[in-house]
Design a protein around this motif. Structure first.
Motif, PDB file in Angstrom:
ATOM      1  N   LEU A   5       0.583  -1.226  -0.070  1.00 32.48           N
ATOM      2  CA  LEU A   5       0.028   0.045   0.164  1.00 32.48           C
ATOM      3  C   LEU A   5       0.693   1.218   0.027  1.00 32.48           C
ATOM      4  O   LEU A   5       0.215   2.331  -0.040  1.00 32.48           O
ATOM      5  CB  LEU A   5      -0.939  -0.140   1.277  1.00 32.48           C
ATOM      6  CG  LEU A   5      -2.076  -1.058   1.191  1.00 32.48           C
ATOM      7  CD1 LEU A   5      -2.624  -1.075   2.632  1.00 32.48           C
ATOM      8  CD2 LEU A   5      -3.106  -0.772  -0.063  1.00 32.48           C
ATOM      9  N   GLY A   6       2.133   0.991   0.082  1.00 36.53           N
ATOM     10  CA  GLY A   6       3.193   2.179   0.325  1.00 36.53           C
ATOM     11  C   GLY A   6       3.133   2.910   1.486  1.00 36.53           C
ATOM     12  O   GLY A   6       3.165   4.162   1.423  1.00 36.53           O
ATOM     13  N   ILE A   7       2.774   2.270   2.424  1.00 33.86           N
ATOM     14  CA  ILE A   7       2.901   3.129   3.742  1.00 33.86           C
ATOM     15  C   ILE A   7       3.777   2.552   4.812  1.00 33.86           C
ATOM     16  O   ILE A   7       4.502   2.991   5.389  1.00 33.86           O
ATOM     17  CB  ILE A   7       1.350   2.860   4.587  1.00 33.86           C
ATOM     18  CG1 ILE A   7       0.381   3.834   3.707  1.00 33.86           C
ATOM     19  CG2 ILE A   7       1.432   3.259   5.884  1.00 33.86           C
ATOM     20  CD1 ILE A   7      -1.048   3.429   4.076  1.00 33.86           C
ATOM     21  N   GLY A   8       4.094   1.214   4.680  1.00 33.95           N
ATOM     22  CA  GLY A   8       5.240   0.473   5.362  1.00 33.95           C
ATOM     23  C   GLY A   8       6.554   0.953   4.918  1.00 33.95           C
ATOM     24  O   GLY A   8       6.718   1.637   3.862  1.00 33.95           O
ATOM     25  N   PHE A   9       7.706   0.439   5.665  1.00 36.13           N
ATOM     26  CA  PHE A   9       8.916   0.932   5.481  1.00 36.13           C
ATOM     27  C   PHE A   9       9.410  -0.250   4.779  1.00 36.13           C
ATOM     28  O   PHE A   9       9.547  -1.478   5.212  1.00 36.13           O
ATOM     29  CB  PHE A   9       9.622   1.184   6.784  1.00 36.13           C
ATOM     30  CG  PHE A   9       9.621   2.406   7.220  1.00 36.13           C
ATOM     31  CD1 PHE A   9       9.183   3.539   6.768  1.00 36.13           C
ATOM     32  CD2 PHE A   9      10.367   2.857   8.481  1.00 36.13           C
ATOM     33  CE1 PHE A   9       8.983   4.588   7.155  1.00 36.13           C
ATOM     34  CE2 PHE A   9      10.359   3.984   8.956  1.00 36.13           C
ATOM     35  CZ  PHE A   9       9.726   4.906   8.252  1.00 36.13           C
ATOM     36  N   GLY A  10      10.451   0.036   3.771  1.00 43.29           N
ATOM     37  CA  GLY A  10      11.009  -1.134   3.044  1.00 43.29           C
ATOM     38  C   GLY A  10      12.347  -1.025   3.704  1.00 43.29           C
ATOM     39  O   GLY A  10      13.003  -0.414   4.652  1.00 43.29           O
ATOM     40  N   VAL A 380       4.072  11.482   9.575  1.00 40.23           N
ATOM     41  CA  VAL A 380       3.423  10.594  10.618  1.00 40.23           C
ATOM     42  C   VAL A 380       3.036   9.382  10.075  1.00 40.23           C
ATOM     43  O   VAL A 380       3.168   8.296  10.628  1.00 40.23           O
ATOM     44  CB  VAL A 380       2.272  11.568  11.287  1.00 40.23           C
ATOM     45  CG1 VAL A 380       1.370  10.579  12.054  1.00 40.23           C
ATOM     46  CG2 VAL A 380       3.043  12.699  12.196  1.00 40.23           C
ATOM     47  N   LEU A 381       2.600   9.541   8.764  1.00 40.05           N
ATOM     48  CA  LEU A 381       1.889   8.362   8.051  1.00 40.05           C
ATOM     49  C   LEU A 381       2.991   7.105   7.809  1.00 40.05           C
ATOM     50  O   LEU A 381       2.919   6.105   7.776  1.00 40.05           O
ATOM     51  CB  LEU A 381       1.232   8.504   6.943  1.00 40.05           C
ATOM     52  CG  LEU A 381      -0.181   9.341   7.056  1.00 40.05           C
ATOM     53  CD1 LEU A 381      -0.784   9.606   5.496  1.00 40.05           C
ATOM     54  CD2 LEU A 381      -0.958   8.643   7.912  1.00 40.05           C
ATOM     55  N   HIS A 382       3.997   7.634   7.710  1.00 41.22           N
ATOM     56  CA  HIS A 382       5.388   6.908   7.466  1.00 41.22           C
ATOM     57  C   HIS A 382       5.968   6.477   8.712  1.00 41.22           C
ATOM     58  O   HIS A 382       6.313   5.276   8.694  1.00 41.22           O
ATOM     59  CB  HIS A 382       6.500   7.584   6.549  1.00 41.22           C
ATOM     60  CG  HIS A 382       6.463   7.488   5.038  1.00 41.22           C
ATOM     61  ND1 HIS A 382       5.292   8.278   4.464  1.00 41.22           N
ATOM     62  CD2 HIS A 382       6.723   6.695   3.989  1.00 41.22           C
ATOM     63  CE1 HIS A 382       5.211   7.909   3.058  1.00 41.22           C
ATOM     64  NE2 HIS A 382       6.180   7.259   2.997  1.00 41.22           N
ATOM     65  N   ASN A 383       5.803   7.256   9.671  1.00 42.14           N
ATOM     66  CA  ASN A 383       6.898   7.011  10.815  1.00 42.14           C
ATOM     67  C   ASN A 383       5.977   6.359  12.169  1.00 42.14           C
ATOM     68  O   ASN A 383       6.579   5.626  12.903  1.00 42.14           O
ATOM     69  CB  ASN A 383       7.773   8.041  11.185  1.00 42.14           C
ATOM     70  CG  ASN A 383       8.514   8.611  10.166  1.00 42.14           C
ATOM     71  OD1 ASN A 383       9.081   7.792   9.480  1.00 42.14           O
ATOM     72  ND2 ASN A 383       8.627   9.722   9.993  1.00 42.14           N
ATOM     73  N   ALA A 384       4.871   6.746  12.280  1.00 39.98           N
ATOM     74  CA  ALA A 384       4.265   6.567  13.488  1.00 39.98           C
ATOM     75  C   ALA A 384       3.580   4.994  13.753  1.00 39.98           C
ATOM     76  O   ALA A 384       3.557   4.410  12.846  1.00 39.98           O
ATOM     77  CB  ALA A 384       2.941   7.544  13.798  1.00 39.98           C
ATOM     78  N   GLY A 385       3.489   4.781  15.093  1.00 41.31           N
ATOM     79  CA  GLY A 385       3.161   3.510  15.444  1.00 41.31           C
ATOM     80  C   GLY A 385       4.285   2.354  15.499  1.00 41.31           C
ATOM     81  O   GLY A 385       5.200   2.631  15.284  1.00 41.31           O
ATOM     82  N   ALA A 386       3.903   1.217  16.022  1.00 41.90           N
ATOM     83  CA  ALA A 386       4.627   0.068  16.367  1.00 41.90           C
ATOM     84  C   ALA A 386       5.518  -0.504  15.050  1.00 41.90           C
ATOM     85  O   ALA A 386       4.786  -0.779  14.026  1.00 41.90           O
ATOM     86  CB  ALA A 386       4.091  -0.975  17.165  1.00 41.90           C
ATOM     87  N   ALA A 403      -5.183   8.098   4.975  1.00 38.18           N
ATOM     88  CA  ALA A 403      -4.571   8.799   3.805  1.00 38.18           C
ATOM     89  C   ALA A 403      -5.452   9.134   2.860  1.00 38.18           C
ATOM     90  O   ALA A 403      -5.739  10.116   2.227  1.00 38.18           O
ATOM     91  CB  ALA A 403      -3.609   7.728   3.062  1.00 38.18           C
ATOM     92  N   GLU A 404      -6.624   8.205   2.960  1.00 36.04           N
ATOM     93  CA  GLU A 404      -7.746   8.459   1.805  1.00 36.04           C
ATOM     94  C   GLU A 404      -9.020   9.087   2.540  1.00 36.04           C
ATOM     95  O   GLU A 404      -9.937   9.068   1.772  1.00 36.04           O
ATOM     96  CB  GLU A 404      -8.150   7.018   1.525  1.00 36.04           C
ATOM     97  CG  GLU A 404      -7.069   6.458   0.546  1.00 36.04           C
ATOM     98  CD  GLU A 404      -7.051   7.163  -0.915  1.00 36.04           C
ATOM     99  OE1 GLU A 404      -7.900   7.889  -1.380  1.00 36.04           O
ATOM    100  OE2 GLU A 404      -5.705   7.247  -1.332  1.00 36.04           O
ATOM    101  N   GLY A 405      -9.019   9.555   3.860  1.00 33.12           N
ATOM    102  CA  GLY A 405     -10.293  10.032   4.218  1.00 33.12           C
ATOM    103  C   GLY A 405     -11.188   9.207   4.990  1.00 33.12           C
ATOM    104  O   GLY A 405     -12.377   9.545   4.738  1.00 33.12           O
ATOM    105  N   ARG A 406     -11.071   7.993   4.964  1.00 35.82           N
ATOM    106  CA  ARG A 406     -11.892   6.900   5.126  1.00 35.82           C
ATOM    107  C   ARG A 406     -12.010   6.661   6.622  1.00 35.82           C
ATOM    108  O   ARG A 406     -11.258   7.001   7.488  1.00 35.82           O
ATOM    109  CB  ARG A 406     -11.657   5.592   4.462  1.00 35.82           C
ATOM    110  CG  ARG A 406     -11.896   5.774   3.021  1.00 35.82           C
ATOM    111  CD  ARG A 406     -11.722   4.261   2.371  1.00 35.82           C
ATOM    112  NE  ARG A 406     -10.178   3.698   2.663  1.00 35.82           N
ATOM    113  CZ  ARG A 406      -9.332   3.492   1.796  1.00 35.82           C
ATOM    114  NH1 ARG A 406      -9.470   3.917   0.443  1.00 35.82           N
ATOM    115  NH2 ARG A 406      -8.318   2.836   2.140  1.00 35.82           N
ATOM    116  N   GLY A 407     -12.977   5.786   7.117  1.00 31.73           N
ATOM    117  CA  GLY A 407     -13.139   4.982   8.552  1.00 31.73           C
ATOM    118  C   GLY A 407     -14.014   6.132   9.434  1.00 31.73           C
ATOM    119  O   GLY A 407     -14.258   7.432   8.909  1.00 31.73           O
ATOM    120  N   THR A 408     -14.446   5.595  10.343  1.00 32.74           N
ATOM    121  CA  THR A 408     -15.120   6.182  11.337  1.00 32.74           C
ATOM    122  C   THR A 408     -14.833   5.955  12.838  1.00 32.74           C
ATOM    123  O   THR A 408     -14.201   4.857  13.134  1.00 32.74           O
ATOM    124  CB  THR A 408     -16.839   6.091  11.110  1.00 32.74           C
ATOM    125  OG1 THR A 408     -16.902   4.595  11.704  1.00 32.74           O
ATOM    126  CG2 THR A 408     -17.248   6.432   9.920  1.00 32.74           C
TER     127      THR A 408
END
Length: 456
Positions: A5-10, A380-386, A403-408
């Motif tokens: 999805l292009g969010i995790g680190f390689g 933040v989207l690249h670095n935050a979290g465990a 990233a896409e503005g979804r979820g509730t």
């Protein structure tokens, strides 16, 4: 899944950026770096707690089981006395079975980065820290409703300080699905006779950095029913830095600062808050005859985006209750779902309480370095979290939705898919692979992304 999805680190990012550091782009220097008087807890640590030793120099305790308690358990390691570095030879889920983890013994480093993939996730419980000099990195805590009936009184923070805890760092962790707050700072309001004694008698000198603080449960098991809350910072807490975190899908308290709090809130991303983003509230009913203390809040370089759960009427920072607050707000972005600006300031009280805007920060740790707000979302989207190099399904899902503005805002972990159930993995811990002074890896491949972990 994160990499697809292009969010995790390689591997290249893990090799160059991560090294278990905050990985913040330090392009906007807000204050000169102080003379080095003590080593940092880990590279990039910031705030008043930045130089806590944690368990540095102590014995290494290996967690060798996913059992909630007993020999080789995480709980046993936390309860051990003396300086200690807790490492993990197992990966998977630890079911706390509604028995909160208590950290009463000081000088401990919890190195979740040492676990084999998929890392360590705690469910059906949380962690309370009343000790001092505690560093925790790369742990997931997904408390959830634990199968309890609605309004039953199961009120669990994913993580909170208690009492007079101090020199605490929670960095690169994921805190979600709490039935109280996801990540809080608690302690007694009034210990002693003077305001200085009150501040010394409660939690202080704390850094919460690069965490995911998300999806606290709304209509769930809390006795008050609605209780989707991000972070509650209790009265008279001081020397608190909240930096580089993602707050997502929490109805309120993103974060809430109570009476007399002294804190810096910087470079955080807030997505889809409910009726409150940042707010300050000194409640007269709780202060009684005590003299009100003026809060001191600095908010710099943050970004807020409204989501599906966000009402039309929302301000970035709001005042409730009865006490004044000195507030320094600069370079904060706040927009609705289609990018239109939201107000920077608001109030939900008819009392004479004031937001006193200051020209300089009323509180600020030495050496703090920040990035512009326009860079915060990407960072933040690249670095935050465990374990950004080895994200689990729920962190990938959440970050993709942000990233896409979804979820509730949700009422139960079952609204997603329920608790995770990965297979247990095992990998022998080799202390030669790690810099034991700060628990950074000596080589990027030491950060296990699943290729070497053995399922059992």
């Amino acid at each position: 899944m994160g990499r697809r999805l292009g969010i995790g680190f390689g591997a290249a990012v893990a090799a160059g950026l991560l090294a278990v550091s905050p990985a913040l782009g330090l392009s906007l220097k807000a204050a000169p770096a102080p003379a080095v008087t003590a080593p940092l807890a880990f590279p990039g640590a910031q705030g008043w707690a930045a130089t806590t030793p944690g368990g540095r120099g102590g014995r290494i305790i290996k967690v060798t089981t996913l059992a909630s308690e007993g020999p080789g358990s995480f709980r046993e390691a936390l309860e051990a006395k003396g300086p200690r570095i807790i490492v993990f030879e197992v990966g998977g889920v630890i079911d706390l079975d509604r028995k909160t983890l208590k950290v009463d013994e000081p000088f401990v480093t919890i190195a979740g980065q040492t676990a084999p993939s998929p890392g360590i996730t705690l469910i059906r419980g949380g962690m309370d820290v009343s000790a001092h000099d505690v560093v925790m990195q790369h742990i997931r805590i997904r408390s959830g409703d634990a199968g309890q009936p609605k309004k039953s009184g199961w009120e669990e923070d994913s993580f909170s300080t208690q009492g007079a805890a101090y020199n605490i760092i929670v960095d690169h962790c994921t805190l979600s699905w709490a039935t109280d707050e996801n990540l809080s700072v608690s302690g007694p309001r009034f210990t002693g006779k003077t305001p200085d004694e009150w501040r010394a008698g409660t939690s202080r000198k704390i850094t919460y950095s690069n965490n995911i603080i998300a999806e606290s449960l709304a209509y769930s098991t809390h006795a008050k029913i609605e209780h989707s809350k991000g972070s509650l910072i209790h009265d008279n807490v001081s020397d608190l830095l909240i930096i580089g975190n993602l707050y997502a899908h929490n109805y309120e308290r993103n974060a809430l600062f109570k009476g007399g709090v002294r804190a810096v809130f910087a470079n955080n991303l807030i997505f889809d808050p409910g009726q409150r983003a940042l707010h300050y509230n000194l409640q007269a009913e709780e202060w009684g005859d005590h003299d009100y203390q003026v809060g001191k809040i600095t908010a710099v370089g943050n970004a807020l985006r409204a989501g599906i759960s966000t009402p039309d009427q929302l301000a970035f920072f709001e005042l409730g209750g009865y006490g004044d607050v000195e507030y320094y707000g600069r370079d904060n972005i706040a927009v609705d779902r289609i990018g239109r600006p939201l107000p920077q300031l608001g109030r939900y009280t008819t009392s004479p309480a004031r937001i006193i805007e200051t020209k300089t920060p009323p509180t600020w740790p030495q050496g703090l370095s920040l990035m512009p707000a326009t860079e915060v979302q990407k960072s933040v989207l690249h670095n935050a979290g465990a374990r950004p190099w080895d994200r689990d399904y729920d962190d990938v899902r959440l970050l993709a939705d942000v990233a896409e503005g979804r979820g509730t805002i949700i009422d139960s972990q079952d609204a997603i898919h329920g608790y995770p159930h990965p297979k247990m993995t095992y990998r022998t811990f080799n202390d030669a692979d790690w810099n034991l002074g700060d628990m950074t890896p000596k080589r990027p491949e030491v950060l296990d992304s699943g290729a070497k972990a053995k399922g059992t």
